[in-house]
Design an enzyme around this catalytic site. Structure first.
Site, PDB file in Angstrom:
ATOM      1  N   GLN A  46     -18.137   0.238   8.346  1.00 39.85           N
ATOM      2  CA  GLN A  46     -19.089   1.160   7.738  1.00 39.85           C
ATOM      3  C   GLN A  46     -20.252   1.418   8.692  1.00 39.85           C
ATOM      4  O   GLN A  46     -21.267   0.724   8.650  1.00 39.85           O
ATOM      5  CB  GLN A  46     -19.601   0.644   6.392  1.00 39.85           C
ATOM      6  CG  GLN A  46     -20.439   1.696   5.704  1.00 39.85           C
ATOM      7  CD  GLN A  46     -20.697   1.409   4.247  1.00 39.85           C
ATOM      8  OE1 GLN A  46     -20.173   0.482   3.659  1.00 39.85           O
ATOM      9  NE2 GLN A  46     -21.529   2.229   3.645  1.00 39.85           N
ATOM     10  N   PHE A  47     -20.106   2.444   9.543  1.00 33.30           N
ATOM     11  CA  PHE A  47     -21.131   2.751  10.528  1.00 33.30           C
ATOM     12  C   PHE A  47     -22.437   3.182   9.883  1.00 33.30           C
ATOM     13  O   PHE A  47     -23.496   3.102  10.501  1.00 33.30           O
ATOM     14  CB  PHE A  47     -20.637   3.808  11.527  1.00 33.30           C
ATOM     15  CG  PHE A  47     -20.647   5.214  10.995  1.00 33.30           C
ATOM     16  CD1 PHE A  47     -21.731   6.041  11.217  1.00 33.30           C
ATOM     17  CD2 PHE A  47     -19.564   5.707  10.277  1.00 33.30           C
ATOM     18  CE1 PHE A  47     -21.750   7.336  10.735  1.00 33.30           C
ATOM     19  CE2 PHE A  47     -19.569   7.001   9.783  1.00 33.30           C
ATOM     20  CZ  PHE A  47     -20.666   7.824  10.018  1.00 33.30           C
ATOM     21  N   THR A  48     -22.413   3.617   8.626  1.00 36.11           N
ATOM     22  CA  THR A  48     -23.638   4.093   7.976  1.00 36.11           C
ATOM     23  C   THR A  48     -24.645   2.971   7.720  1.00 36.11           C
ATOM     24  O   THR A  48     -25.796   3.248   7.390  1.00 36.11           O
ATOM     25  CB  THR A  48     -23.327   4.835   6.664  1.00 36.11           C
ATOM     26  OG1 THR A  48     -22.666   3.946   5.764  1.00 36.11           O
ATOM     27  CG2 THR A  48     -22.476   6.067   6.919  1.00 36.11           C
TER      28      THR A  48
END
Length: 147
Positions: free
Chosen positions: A78-80
């Site tokens: 989850q790069f966010t």
């Protein structure tokens, strides 16, 4: 490297309507690699996650680890988690590792997890995923380790 842990009764990840990873009781780990992260950082973060005492003992106190309870580990990229919201209403994700580096570190984390823990499931890196979970507690813990 950043992680958001959610203690769950169950969780699964779908891609295109197909379940690609599922666990019963355990931890859902949302994982984000950042520029400069290394395999050693990933391994230290994993060690912390596996030993973090956030499961109840017989007295109801959070005194047992994932390894103690034999729970599942569901790892989802989850790069966010690297979102920077200081400069307006649209987050910047410049703090996330570039995709190739992020995928390499994610895969290293997962491989190390599979070596050190008997029950590991994953999402699919870079895919549009739907994550379903029943949070237990709720217990949600942010973790961050630097080089």
């Amino acid at each position: 490297m950043k992680a958001l842990l959610q203690r769950v009764r169950q969780a699964h990840v779908e891609v295109g309507g197909e379940t690609v990873g599922a666990i019963g009781p355990g931890l859902l780990v949302l994982l984000c690699a950042e520029p400069g992260d290394t395999p050693a950082v990933a391994e230290r973060l994993l060690a912390k996650i596996l030993k973090l005492r956030i499961f109840a003992d017989a007295a109801g106190k959070m005194n047992r680890s994932l390894q103690d309870v034999g729970g599942g580990l569901l790892v989802v990229s989850q790069f966010t988690l690297a979102a920077d919201t200081r400069g307006g209403n649209r987050p910047s994700f410049a703090g996330a590792a570039p995709p190739a580096e992020g995928e390499r570190l994610y895969e290293h984390f997962v491989a190390a997890a599979r070596t050190g823990h008997p029950q590991v499931a994953t999402g699919r890196f870079g895919a549009d995923m739907q994550v379903h979970l029943i949070n237990d507690g709720p217990v949600t813990i942010p973790l961050e380790l630097r080089v």
